[in-house]
Design a protein around this motif. Structure first.
Motif, PDB file in Angstrom:
ATOM      1  N   SER A  77      -9.364  12.191  -9.036  1.00 32.71           N
ATOM      2  CA  SER A  77     -10.249  11.031  -9.001  1.00 32.71           C
ATOM      3  C   SER A  77      -9.494   9.777  -8.565  1.00 32.71           C
ATOM      4  O   SER A  77      -8.267   9.730  -8.578  1.00 32.71           O
ATOM      5  N   SER A  78     -10.236   8.771  -8.194  1.00 29.44           N
ATOM      6  CA  SER A  78      -9.651   7.475  -7.866  1.00 29.44           C
ATOM      7  C   SER A  78     -10.017   6.481  -8.957  1.00 29.44           C
ATOM      8  O   SER A  78     -10.995   6.660  -9.679  1.00 29.44           O
ATOM      9  N   SER A  79      -9.220   5.444  -9.086  1.00 29.60           N
ATOM     10  CA  SER A  79      -9.500   4.390 -10.057  1.00 29.60           C
ATOM     11  C   SER A  79      -8.880   3.101  -9.550  1.00 29.60           C
ATOM     12  O   SER A  79      -8.144   3.090  -8.568  1.00 29.60           O
ATOM     13  N   SER A  80      -9.166   2.008 -10.239  1.00 26.26           N
ATOM     14  CA  SER A  80      -8.579   0.732  -9.859  1.00 26.26           C
ATOM     15  C   SER A  80      -7.082   0.713 -10.125  1.00 26.26           C
ATOM     16  O   SER A  80      -6.357  -0.118  -9.582  1.00 26.26           O
ATOM     17  N   GLU A  81      -6.601   1.651 -10.950  1.00 26.53           N
ATOM     18  CA  GLU A  81      -5.184   1.675 -11.314  1.00 26.53           C
ATOM     19  C   GLU A  81      -4.362   2.630 -10.452  1.00 26.53           C
ATOM     20  O   GLU A  81      -3.128   2.535 -10.438  1.00 26.53           O
ATOM     21  N   ARG A  82      -5.019   3.536  -9.754  1.00 24.72           N
ATOM     22  CA  ARG A  82      -4.260   4.541  -8.996  1.00 24.72           C
ATOM     23  C   ARG A  82      -5.005   4.944  -7.731  1.00 24.72           C
ATOM     24  O   ARG A  82      -6.189   5.270  -7.790  1.00 24.72           O
ATOM     25  N   PHE A  83      -4.303   4.918  -6.605  1.00 24.38           N
ATOM     26  CA  PHE A  83      -4.905   5.366  -5.352  1.00 24.38           C
ATOM     27  C   PHE A  83      -5.280   6.843  -5.460  1.00 24.38           C
ATOM     28  O   PHE A  83      -4.614   7.615  -6.146  1.00 24.38           O
ATOM     29  N   LYS A  84      -6.346   7.226  -4.774  1.00 28.78           N
ATOM     30  CA  LYS A  84      -6.716   8.638  -4.698  1.00 28.78           C
ATOM     31  C   LYS A  84      -5.768   9.338  -3.738  1.00 28.78           C
ATOM     32  O   LYS A  84      -5.572   8.888  -2.606  1.00 28.78           O
ATOM     33  N   LYS A 116       2.082   1.804  -3.461  1.00 34.71           N
ATOM     34  CA  LYS A 116       0.997   2.307  -4.316  1.00 34.71           C
ATOM     35  C   LYS A 116       0.712   3.777  -4.037  1.00 34.71           C
ATOM     36  O   LYS A 116       0.454   4.558  -4.965  1.00 34.71           O
ATOM     37  N   ASN A 154       0.824  -1.213   0.000  1.00 31.46           N
ATOM     38  CA  ASN A 154       0.000   0.000   0.000  1.00 31.46           C
ATOM     39  C   ASN A 154       0.855   1.258   0.000  1.00 31.46           C
ATOM     40  O   ASN A 154       0.519   2.258  -0.655  1.00 31.46           O
TER      41      ASN A 154
END
Length: 222
Positions: A75-82, A21, A18
């Motif tokens: 924004s947040s996405s499955s590819e990048r932490f907010k 990431k 984590n």
């Protein structure tokens, strides 16, 4: 190290994964926001130098690029932490941030009238003696310097916030690495970085490792 971290299997390694990431997300968002800043600066500083026939193409392209990347960065996405740089905003800046997000959602990424301030299209019935006709009238806002100034103000807070979060995330990565056993640390660092494969460029060799900036903007020619 990014690839090696995912070879560590088990819940005890999740804090390290984590942390990696979060550090990568902060760096990624920083790149986005600096690109937004570059687009806005180009629009302000070099906009007057644009030839008239290019003004309606280049200027809106720069602003659209800035708006889309700014909202992507928040924004947040499955590819990048907010990263959550909005947490550093004042109440007034948060309201301004929401204006930009709404503009992107309602008028830039998707078509919307936004109360007629950004896009507006009407069909008219025109009475002109015996030659009555139907015709369209439309308004498209290419560049709104009020929006530009709003975004410039937001970046003054957002970029330092992201840089601070990146530094703290890197410290957390280092902290978690120190907790690893020698075997786990070896596993973490077991995947070598191949610069030529990463950048798809031959002949980097020692020049890559001598540089203090490991970045590249790829230009794709079709």
């Amino acid at each position: 190290m990014t690839a090696g971290a995912f070879r560590l299997i088990g819940p005890q390694y999740q804090p390290l994964i984590n942390a990696i990431k979060r550090a990568q997300a902060a760096e990624s968002v920083s790149l986005d926001l600096h690109s937004v800043q570059d687009s806005l600066d180009a629009l302000i500083e070099r906009g007057k130098e644009l030839k008239a026939e290019m003004e309606d193409i280049v200027a809106p392209a720069l602003l659209t690029h800035a708006i889309v990347l700014y909202v992507r960065a928040s924004s947040s996405s499955s590819e990048r932490f907010k990263v959550g740089f909005e947490g550093a905003f004042s109440p007034e800046q948060r309201d301004a941030h929401n204006v930009i997000v709404r503009l992107r959602d309602k008028c830039v990424a998707h078509f919307g009238e936004d109360n007629g301030n950004w896009n507006s299209e009407k069909l008219l019935y025109i009475e002109n003696g015996e030659s009555n006709s139907l015709n369209f009238v439309h308004k498209r806002t290419h560049v709104d310097f009020y929006v530009v100034m709003i975004m410039k103000n937001l970046l003054e807070t957002a970029i330092p916030s992201v840089i601070d979060r990146r530094a703290r995330a890197i410290d957390k990565v280092d902290e978690e690495i120190q907790k690893l056993s020698a075997a786990d640390a070896s596993q973490l660092l077991s995947v070598p970085f191949e610069e030529s494969s990463f950048f798809k460029s031959k002949g980097l060799g020692e020049r890559f490792w001598d540089s203090d900036s490991y970045s590249s903007t790829v230009k794709v020619r079709i």
